[in-house]
Motif scaffolding. Structure first.
Motif, PDB file in Angstrom:
ATOM      1  N   ALA B  33       0.839  -1.208   0.000  1.00 40.63           N
ATOM      2  CA  ALA B  33       0.000   0.000   0.000  1.00 40.63           C
ATOM      3  C   ALA B  33       0.872   1.255   0.000  1.00 40.63           C
ATOM      4  N   ASP B  38      -1.931   2.284  -3.213  1.00 36.17           N
ATOM      5  CA  ASP B  38      -3.249   1.637  -3.207  1.00 36.17           C
ATOM      6  C   ASP B  38      -3.660   1.365  -1.763  1.00 36.17           C
ATOM      7  N   VAL B  39      -4.417   2.337  -1.197  1.00 34.90           N
ATOM      8  CA  VAL B  39      -4.914   2.195   0.175  1.00 34.90           C
ATOM      9  C   VAL B  39      -6.405   1.868   0.186  1.00 34.90           C
ATOM     10  N   ASN B  40      -6.859   1.220  -0.877  1.00 34.62           N
ATOM     11  CA  ASN B  40      -8.241   0.751  -0.936  1.00 34.62           C
ATOM     12  C   ASN B  40      -8.580   0.021   0.374  1.00 34.62           C
ATOM     13  N   PRO B  41      -9.716   0.388   1.011  1.00 38.61           N
ATOM     14  CA  PRO B  41     -10.018  -0.192   2.328  1.00 38.61           C
ATOM     15  C   PRO B  41     -10.221  -1.705   2.315  1.00 38.61           C
ATOM     16  N   LEU B  44      -6.947  -2.655   3.662  1.00 39.18           N
ATOM     17  CA  LEU B  44      -6.390  -2.068   4.897  1.00 39.18           C
ATOM     18  C   LEU B  44      -7.388  -1.909   6.037  1.00 39.18           C
ATOM     19  N   PHE B  48     -14.375  -2.502   7.170  1.00 39.30           N
ATOM     20  CA  PHE B  48     -15.009  -2.358   5.861  1.00 39.30           C
ATOM     21  C   PHE B  48     -14.918  -3.655   5.071  1.00 39.30           C
TER      22      PHE B  48
END
Lengths: 158, 158
Positions: B33, B38-41, B44, B48
């Motif tokens: 990340a 790319d910090v798409n939940p 991470l 969510f």
């Protein structure tokens, strides 16, 4: 809180683009080496790399692949996408200090499964193509507006 | 000093394989990340991610792509290779704690340009295919035995 959102399959149009730029530094190459285990001296040993046809250190090609995957996940289509496939053609080396610019462009929509096809082009600061490829992504059906997680902070030991 | 060496084009045989395994941990996902942005939940944010069809956090697909690129650069053909292209088909998610095993297999040699074609298969610990693909690599003409640079040490800030 900063947010991220997506484009649903229905919102996406042929010809739609997204773009992002990144300066590739020695630290990025070190991080990629730590993550992947690829400590090939052409990436990490300037003395050795100077003796190769590249005449100096180059970034790992797949680092540009990582940037493409990030733009798909964060921008187009964004959250809720399912990454199906990616082709990559490595055309020119990226060197530390280079700034690369990725453009994604929607070239096809496959209505039956909600799939979009994206043309992926990475240029260097001279406008030369360093990487080209094609991605297939199942685009989200639902609109999402999400809190953007903070980027993990990493330190490289000197 | 630990060393790495390569297989020259002439040494490489059809059917030759190389393999490596890696346990994918939360730290790998955080590093990817940080590196890619790319910090798409779904990668991470466990809260969510639990609400998605994946029912929990998944690794970035391109993390497995990075492992493939490392095995090509470090093992088969190894140092001196020039990575020309890679196709990737993401088949199943990889979750934190999964151990993935990559096998590269030489399926073709193209004498005119010294290119080898490698079939790439990534399995999870249940033996299920999470990623398949094909790489084209210009294999080295010369035997190299090199000092292996140490892996950069990175720390993730809590």
């Amino acid at each position: 809180m900063p947010q991220i959102s997506n484009y649903t399959y229905d919102e996406i149009t042929i010809g739609q683009t997204a773009t992002c730029s990144k300066r590739v530094d020695v630290q990025d190459i070190q991080l990629f080496a730590a993550l992947s285990g690829d400590v090939n001296p052409v990436h990490l040993d300037a003395g050795f790399a100077a003796t190769t046809q590249f005449k100096g250190c180059i970034a790992h090609g797949m680092l540009s692949g990582a940037i493409i995957s990030a733009a798909i996940a964060m921008q187009l289509p964004g959250p809720g996408s399912i990454y199906l496939s990616q082709s990559l053609r490595f055309r020119l080396p990226v060197r530390p200090g280079d700034t690369i610019t990725l453009t994604l462009e929607v070239t096809e929509k496959k209505d039956k499964r909600g799939i979009v096809v994206l043309d992926c082009t990475v240029l260097n600061q001279q406008g030369k193509r360093v990487l080209t490829g094609t991605a297939e992504v199942m685009a989200p059906a639902e609109k999402l507006v999400l809190e953007r997680p903070s980027t993990p902070r990493v330190h490289i030991e000197a």
